[in-house]
Design a protein around this motif. Structure first.
Motif, short mmCIF file in Angstrom:
data_model
loop_
_atom_site.label_atom_id
_atom_site.label_comp_id
_atom_site.label_asym_id
_atom_site.label_seq_id
_atom_site.Cartn_x
_atom_site.Cartn_y
_atom_site.Cartn_z
N PHE A 140 8.50 12.53 22.05
CA PHE A 140 9.16 11.90 20.92
C PHE A 140 8.15 11.02 20.25
N ASP A 141 7.79 11.31 19.05
CA ASP A 141 6.77 10.54 18.36
C ASP A 141 7.35 9.91 17.11
N SER A 142 6.79 8.80 16.76
CA SER A 142 7.17 8.10 15.54
C SER A 142 6.02 8.21 14.55
N PHE A 143 6.32 8.42 13.32
CA PHE A 143 5.33 8.62 12.28
C PHE A 143 5.58 7.54 11.24
N PHE A 144 4.66 6.61 11.06
CA PHE A 144 4.98 5.50 10.17
C PHE A 144 3.82 5.09 9.28
N TYR A 145 4.17 4.42 8.21
CA TYR A 145 3.23 3.78 7.30
C TYR A 145 3.29 2.28 7.60
N GLU A 146 2.30 1.56 7.17
CA GLU A 146 2.35 0.11 7.31
C GLU A 146 2.23 -0.52 5.93
N LYS A 147 3.08 -1.53 5.69
CA LYS A 147 3.04 -2.27 4.44
C LYS A 147 3.28 -3.74 4.78
N ASN A 148 2.35 -4.58 4.41
CA ASN A 148 2.46 -6.01 4.70
C ASN A 148 2.71 -6.27 6.19
N ASN A 201 4.28 -4.56 8.25
CA ASN A 201 5.56 -4.03 8.72
C ASN A 201 5.44 -2.53 8.89
N GLU A 202 5.90 -2.02 10.02
CA GLU A 202 5.90 -0.58 10.24
C GLU A 202 7.12 0.01 9.54
N ILE A 203 6.91 1.12 8.85
CA ILE A 203 8.00 1.83 8.19
C ILE A 203 8.03 3.24 8.79
N THR A 204 9.07 3.54 9.52
CA THR A 204 9.21 4.85 10.15
C THR A 204 9.69 5.85 9.11
N CYS A 205 8.89 6.87 8.85
CA CYS A 205 9.30 7.86 7.86
C CYS A 205 9.63 9.20 8.50
N LEU A 206 9.23 9.41 9.74
CA LEU A 206 9.50 10.69 10.39
C LEU A 206 9.62 10.46 11.89
N LEU A 207 10.57 11.11 12.49
CA LEU A 207 10.69 11.11 13.94
C LEU A 207 10.50 12.55 14.42
N GLY A 208 9.56 12.76 15.31
CA GLY A 208 9.28 14.10 15.81
C GLY A 208 9.88 14.30 17.18
N PHE A 209 10.49 15.44 17.40
CA PHE A 209 11.13 15.76 18.66
C PHE A 209 10.44 16.94 19.34
N GLN A 226 14.81 -0.65 16.31
CA GLN A 226 14.04 -1.02 15.12
C GLN A 226 13.44 0.21 14.43
N TYR A 227 13.10 1.26 15.20
CA TYR A 227 12.60 2.48 14.58
C TYR A 227 13.72 3.23 13.87
N GLY A 259 16.19 3.29 6.58
CA GLY A 259 15.90 2.45 5.43
C GLY A 259 16.61 1.11 5.41
N VAL A 260 16.89 0.55 6.59
CA VAL A 260 17.53 -0.77 6.66
C VAL A 260 16.79 -1.66 7.64
N THR A 261 17.14 -2.92 7.66
CA THR A 261 16.59 -3.85 8.64
C THR A 261 17.37 -3.69 9.94
N PRO A 262 16.82 -4.14 11.06
CA PRO A 262 17.58 -4.11 12.32
C PRO A 262 18.91 -4.87 12.24
N VAL A 263 18.96 -5.97 11.49
CA VAL A 263 20.21 -6.73 11.33
C VAL A 263 21.25 -5.88 10.59
#
Length: 170
Positions: free
Chosen positions: A34-42, A44-52, A147-148, A154-158
């Motif tokens: 299970f891999d996470s594919f993310f970009y970073e901005k400021n 902050n990690e932004i998860t854009c793809l989850l691989g199975f 958090q991922y 596209g939301v915050t953990p809260v």
């Protein structure tokens, strides 16, 4: 046998991503992937793809357009991977039309997946995206930190916590 990769392994953050990674398992007793594919901005990690399992992950942008890699691939579970250098994959395409066809089919699938992700962001609420993710991958809550998942829809953990509370009340 495929290399065994431990949770936390990173690929592509520094320099170009020159490989495609095939995620797989050989049988039910092997390690899951299970891999996470993310970009970073400021920072902050932004998860854009989850691989199975039994899937593919990689930076097509970096490989095809020959641009620096903007993503990081991170193992969030111990995994077994098959990694092929993109140049070697291109050689396989030259050798056999069958490999070229497989490559085309993979890219068509990936393109359709990305189109669905874009449509989801345009037409669905975060709650609808969360519900669909749970429907399509029921065991995700046991395997992926919240958090991922929050970032992926596209939301915050809260906000994800509020969505989950609303769903439980219904």
């Amino acid at each position: 046998s495929a290399p065994k990769i431990l949770c936390g392994w990173l690929h592509g953050k520094i320099g170009p991503c020159q490989a495609l990674i095939f995620l797989y398992h050989q049988n039910l007793k092997s390690l899951t992937i299970f891999d996470s594919f993310f970009y970073e901005k400021n920072d902050n990690e932004i998860t854009c793809l989850l691989g199975f399992e039994n899937n593919l992950i990689g930076s097509f942008e970096s490989n095809i357009l020959k641009q620096p890699c903007t993503q990081t691939i991170q193992a969030i579970e111990d995994s077994e991977l098959f990694i092929i250098d993109y140049k070697d994959l291109e050689k396989l395409y030259d050798i056999s039309p069958k490999f070229e066809r497989v490559g085309r089919l993979i890219l068509e699938y990936y393109l359709a997946y990305l189109q669905q992700r874009i449509t989801s962001y345009l037409l669905e609420t975060p709650e609808e995206r969360y519900r669909r993710l749970i429907e399509e991958t029921p065991n995700i809550l046991h395997r992926v930190p919240l958090q991922y998942i929050a970032s992926y829809i596209g939301v915050t953990p809260v906000s994800l916590s509020r969505i989950r509370k609303r769903i439980l009340k219904k």
